[in-house]
Design a protein around this motif. Structure first.
Motif, PDB file in Angstrom:
ATOM      1  N   GLU A   1       0.847  -1.193   0.000  1.00  0.00           N
ATOM      2  CA  GLU A   1       0.000   0.000   0.000  1.00  0.00           C
ATOM      3  C   GLU A   1       0.881   1.240   0.000  1.00  0.00           C
ATOM      4  O   GLU A   1       1.863   1.339   0.709  1.00  0.00           O
ATOM      5  CB  GLU A   1      -0.908   0.011   1.225  1.00  0.00           C
ATOM      6  N   PHE A  38      -1.091   1.816  -6.351  1.00  0.00           N
ATOM      7  CA  PHE A  38      -2.285   2.088  -5.562  1.00  0.00           C
ATOM      8  C   PHE A  38      -2.753   3.506  -5.801  1.00  0.00           C
ATOM      9  O   PHE A  38      -3.937   3.795  -5.780  1.00  0.00           O
ATOM     10  CB  PHE A  38      -1.996   1.892  -4.073  1.00  0.00           C
ATOM     11  N   VAL A  67      -6.780  -4.575  -9.093  1.00  0.00           N
ATOM     12  CA  VAL A  67      -6.868  -5.792  -8.293  1.00  0.00           C
ATOM     13  C   VAL A  67      -7.148  -7.006  -9.169  1.00  0.00           C
ATOM     14  O   VAL A  67      -6.583  -8.082  -8.968  1.00  0.00           O
ATOM     15  CB  VAL A  67      -7.975  -5.642  -7.226  1.00  0.00           C
ATOM     16  N   GLN A 115      -7.594  -4.049   0.445  1.00  0.00           N
ATOM     17  CA  GLN A 115      -8.326  -3.502  -0.691  1.00  0.00           C
ATOM     18  C   GLN A 115      -9.832  -3.486  -0.454  1.00  0.00           C
ATOM     19  O   GLN A 115     -10.531  -2.593  -0.914  1.00  0.00           O
ATOM     20  CB  GLN A 115      -8.011  -4.308  -1.952  1.00  0.00           C
ATOM     21  N   ALA A 171     -11.121  -0.291   1.090  1.00  0.00           N
ATOM     22  CA  ALA A 171     -10.940   0.973   0.393  1.00  0.00           C
ATOM     23  C   ALA A 171     -12.302   1.590   0.090  1.00  0.00           C
ATOM     24  O   ALA A 171     -13.323   0.909   0.018  1.00  0.00           O
ATOM     25  CB  ALA A 171     -10.154   0.762  -0.909  1.00  0.00           C
ATOM     26  N   SER A 209     -14.337  -0.093  -3.389  1.00  0.00           N
ATOM     27  CA  SER A 209     -13.858  -1.472  -3.272  1.00  0.00           C
ATOM     28  C   SER A 209     -14.509  -2.393  -4.283  1.00  0.00           C
ATOM     29  O   SER A 209     -14.463  -3.609  -4.126  1.00  0.00           O
ATOM     30  CB  SER A 209     -14.130  -1.988  -1.859  1.00  0.00           C
ATOM     31  N   ALA A 215     -12.073  -4.886  -5.698  1.00  0.00           N
ATOM     32  CA  ALA A 215     -11.683  -5.897  -4.718  1.00  0.00           C
ATOM     33  C   ALA A 215     -12.822  -6.894  -4.508  1.00  0.00           C
ATOM     34  O   ALA A 215     -12.575  -8.095  -4.336  1.00  0.00           O
ATOM     35  CB  ALA A 215     -11.304  -5.230  -3.407  1.00  0.00           C
TER      36      ALA A 215
END
Length: 845
Positions: A678, A683, A689, A713, A716, A719, A722
């Motif tokens: 991270e 990122f 991802v 992730q 986040a 997301s 993810a």
């Protein structure tokens, strides 16, 4: 050009807005019209002095003053002040309100009112450029502002409410109607306090504010959008019990309507208010209970159950009417809520019609369902089935991947080569095609290639080629190679300094760019071979061993040597299983490169690296690649694990790595690991991802790193990618659930991630059928998250355990978790303890 227009144009060029304003005041009507007509042309001329990407904001105040003072119609003035040249996405308000108002001193009230309306309707969020001028005009003219939501949002953002604000009577009622007000005010604590104070002093109508809050609740919205209105509503309610009861009764039906659909904070507010009134009409009480007891929030449902229990105790005649609402709580996902609902059901007065409760018995776990059935009858669920609530449809096996597109056809003419260079390829296969075509056609007829490429390369704009910058991509290297071949640029000195160092690039990228640099060097030295060895023969990037031997034979016949980078790339593209015919045919090669390849083919190809990872808890994952040195520098660089944090350019060409190393996916995965840290650039631009999980299988040696990466992730703000990664890995069956769960626990305890966000992501995975993978994840997280004696549980642990109970039932899981059993054995009636007992009981069953 008339003297007036010249004078104003000169002042505009000096960016002197005050001087422009003073000059236009002195103009007569004819000169004003002349200046107004000339302004658009002068703006175009000033714009032409700048590059297209530059702005002219320095001239904007002077231009605005000139137009405001010379244009006659309000429509023209409004359009001129809002020209896009005078604002950018980075600019704030113009700060010229006083200057412009001074220019309009001689305009009549009707004209100013018309201008105020037109400027108001041109306001746009979220920056509300021009708001200060609009508010000043509206205040000065005293007109009722037109209906326009950005005006209301801009007004509330400009300052706290003031009793003497002339716009307050007009805009305050619209605060409860305009879209975007809630988002603007959700973190402004001064607004609700100030409005409550104004209402207490009688400066604004408290009834207007209270009714407005309720109307806003009924319109709907997110919890964040309604936060301001919830706070304001609470401050406006009177402290006197009798007065509060009158206020609540006046809106009781509205509050009941909010319970089934309002956000949690609004529903909690409405439920709390309704519970304060003991004499609500019976039908309204039943409606409210029916609306709240089916909600998913355990806290809200528990409050509703408490209200139902107290209501039945005080008004036993309502017990039968409340039974259907109580039955709704039997289907709640929380075992603790189900227990509470069963306990209340068993305490209902004798003679209550329990048909609704009996019908809902299958929704309960077997132990609770049996208690209700003993009194009201009903079908008890199978003890192993987790109630009669069916699980979501399980994931179907992942469909077979679509076949890779075939390799593009080779370039056979100089016209095709020129077209390929002009539209420089982005995909790896097109780049391979272009390099192979360039080499073969230049060997066959260099003059024809030069003639075809020269006009294409002369039109290419690539200023970094002749500077001292590194050439970091294949486009730069191929452009430089073409320019060198055609003699169009002095690019031959010090080309080795243009290749970024290996410590920055990493092994796969160094291999990729070294091949490009090798072509440049071959053109410079006049040693370009007749063909490239490494051009792939399969869409996967593999190279057929027989094709490699045939190419070596052609080079041998031509008396040419392959480039070292080209040879090493070719070896890395060989399959792990070597065709015996290729081994036999290679043994007849006599060139130095041919003999080396023959020995390697006889040994079965390059060695297969063993890939692992050092113990991993926090920070950057560190891969380990074990393989004997090959003596081939680029191959050894590829087979060397990247540094812990990678270089600045390490991940640039990661999309090509599977095709550069098609027989070594585990090495590709090792080079991806530094990109999972991270804070790295990958990122900052939005981590791909879905690309990571394509390159790094979750159940391999890097399971710990993938689990850590996925846990971060999923929390986040955005997301969705993810989520898709989690679902995809569950479909494939390679989700590292154990590592994923352990890292969730550690990151939550360290305060790095919020458990509630993880739970939300896991619930989304359950909704699409990944309940088995979610249970495995929760089972791995609970030993870490269950608190030791004397320590408080983390926020949300009860929700996680409740989700674990659902998924464990659906997965028919029975493996006990000692840490959970210890938590369940503690005394107490907290939500965490109740949920822990329920899950522990199921696993022990």
């Amino acid at each position: 050009m008339p003297s007036a227009t010249k004078r104003i144009a000169a002042l505009i060029d000096e960016c002197d807005a005050l001087a422009v304003a003073g000059a236009v005041r002195d103009l007569d009507a004819a000169d004003r019209r002349a200046v107004a007509r000339a302004l658009p042309g002068h703006l175009k001329e000033v714009r032409s002095r700048y590059e297209p990407w530059d702005d002219i904001l320095g001239h904007a105040p002077a231009f605005r003053a000139a137009g405001a003072g010379t244009m006659t119609g309000a429509t023209a003035v409004a359009a001129w002040l809002n020209r896009r040249e005078f604002s950018t996405r980075w600019s704030g308000d113009h700060g010229d309100t006083d200057l412009l108002l001074g220019l309009w001193d001689d305009r009549d009230d009707a004209w100013l009112a018309d201008l105020a309306r037109r400027l108001t309707l041109r306001l746009r969020g979220p920056r509300h450029v021009g708001l200060d001028l609009v508010l000043a005009l509206l205040a000065d003219t005293g007109i009722e502002p037109p209906e326009h939501d950005p005006l209301v949002v801009g007004w509330v953002a400009s300052a706290p409410p003031r009793a003497k604000d002339p716009l307050l009577p007009f805009l305050l009622p619209r605060v409860f109607e305009a879209d975007g007000v809630g988002r603007e005010l959700r973190d402004r604590s001064s607004w609700p306090r100030t409005l409550a104070t104004l209402a207490a002093r009688g400066d604004v109508d408290r009834r207007l504010l209270l009714d407005g809050c309720v109307r806003r609740f009924l319109r709907g919205g997110t919890a964040l959008d309604l936060r301001f209105f919830v706070c304001l509503h609470g401050l406006l309610m009177p402290d006197d019990p009798a007065a509060r009861e009158r206020e609540i009764s006046a809106h009781a039906r509205d509050y009941a309507r909010l319970l089934p659909t309002g956000p949690g904070t609004v529903a909690d507010l409405a439920l709390g208010l309704l519970r304060e009134v003991p004499a609500l009409p019976s039908e309204l009480v039943v409606e409210a209970l029916d609306g709240v007891l089916f909600r998913p929030e355990a806290g809200l449902v528990r409050s509703g159950l408490s209200w139902l229990e107290r209501t039945v105790q005080r008004r036993p005649g309502l017990a039968a009417s409340c039974a259907p609402a109580l039955a709704r709580a039997f289907g709640h996902e929380s075992y603790a809520v189900q227990q509470r609902a069963v306990r209340i059901a068993l305490r209902l007065p004798d003679g209550v019609d329990g048909r609704a409760l009996a019908d809902a018995v299958p929704l309960l776990p077997a132990d609770l369902g049996a208690q209700v059935a003993a009194r009201f009858s009903g079908d008890v669920a199978d003890p192993g089935a987790g109630g009669d609530v069916p699980p979501p449809p399980a994931f179907v096996p992942a469909p077979p991947r679509e076949p890779l597109p075939p390799l593009p056809s080779p370039i056979t003419t100089v016209a095709e080569l020129a077209e390929a260079v002009d539209a420089f390829p982005v995909g790896w296969a097109d780049a391979e095609r272009m390099m192979a075509g360039f080499v073969q056609l230049t060997w066959d007829d260099a003059d024809a290639v030069k003639a075809a490429l020269k006009p294409v390369l002369q039109s290419a704009f690539y200023p970094g080629l002749e500077s001292d910058q590194r050439w970091r991509g294949p486009r730069e290297w191929m452009m430089a190679t073409g320019l060198l071949l055609t003699g169009s640029g002095p690019l031959s000195e010090g080309w080795r300094r243009r290749l970024p160092p290996a410590r920055v690039l990493g092994g796969p990228n160094l291999l990729y760019l070294s091949r490009c640099a090798e072509l440049y060097a071959a053109v410079e030295d006049g040693t370009l071979p007749p063909l490239l060895l490494a051009a792939p023969t399969e869409p996967t990037g593999h190279l057929d061993p027989l094709a490699l031997v045939e190419r070596l034979e052609r080079l041998q016949e031509a008396g040419a040597d392959p480039g070292p980078a080209d040879l090493q790339q070719a070896l890395l593209r060989l399959p792990r299983e070597i065709d015996p015919d290729a081994v036999k045919r290679a043994s007849a090669l006599t060139s130095s490169a041919g003999r080396a390849v023959a020995r390697l083919l006889a040994d079965g190809g390059l060695p297969v690296p063993e890939v692992s990872m050092r113990p991993f808890e926090r920070g950057a994952p560190e891969p380990v690649i074990n393989v004997p040195p090959t003596g081939l520098p680029l191959v050894d660089a590829v087979f060397t694990a990247p540094p812990k944090h990678g270089g600045d350019d390490h991940g640039w060409f990661r999309a090509t790595w599977p095709r550069l190393l098609p027989s070594h996916p585990e090495v590709v995965a090792a080079h991806v690991l530094p990109l999972l840290v991270e804070g790295r650039y990958v990122f900052e631009v939005g981590a791909p991802v879905e690309e990571v999980i394509e390159l790094v299988p979750g159940d391999g040696p890097f399971a710990e790193a993938v689990g850590h990466f996925l846990a971060r992730q999923l929390t986040a703000r955005r997301s969705g990618r993810a989520d898709l990664a989690l679902h995809t890995m569950a479909v494939r069956g390679d989700l590292p659930a154990g590592a994923f769960g352990r890292h969730i626990g550690r990151l939550v305890l360290d305060g790095d991630v919020r458990l509630v966000r993880i739970i939300d992501a896991l619930e989304r995975a359950v909704d699409v059928g990944a309940y088995a993978a979610v249970w495995q994840t929760i089972a791995a997280a609970l030993p870490v998250l269950c608190p030791e004696p004397g320590k408080r549980p983390v926020h949300g642990l009860d929700r996680l355990i409740a989700l674990g109970l659902r998924t464990a039932r659906w997965s028919n899981a029975r493996t006990r978790i000692p840490e959970l059993d210890a938590l369940a054995a503690r005394k107490g009636s907290t939500n965490v303890a109740r949920e822990a007992r329920a899950l522990s009981t199921h696993l022990a069953g």
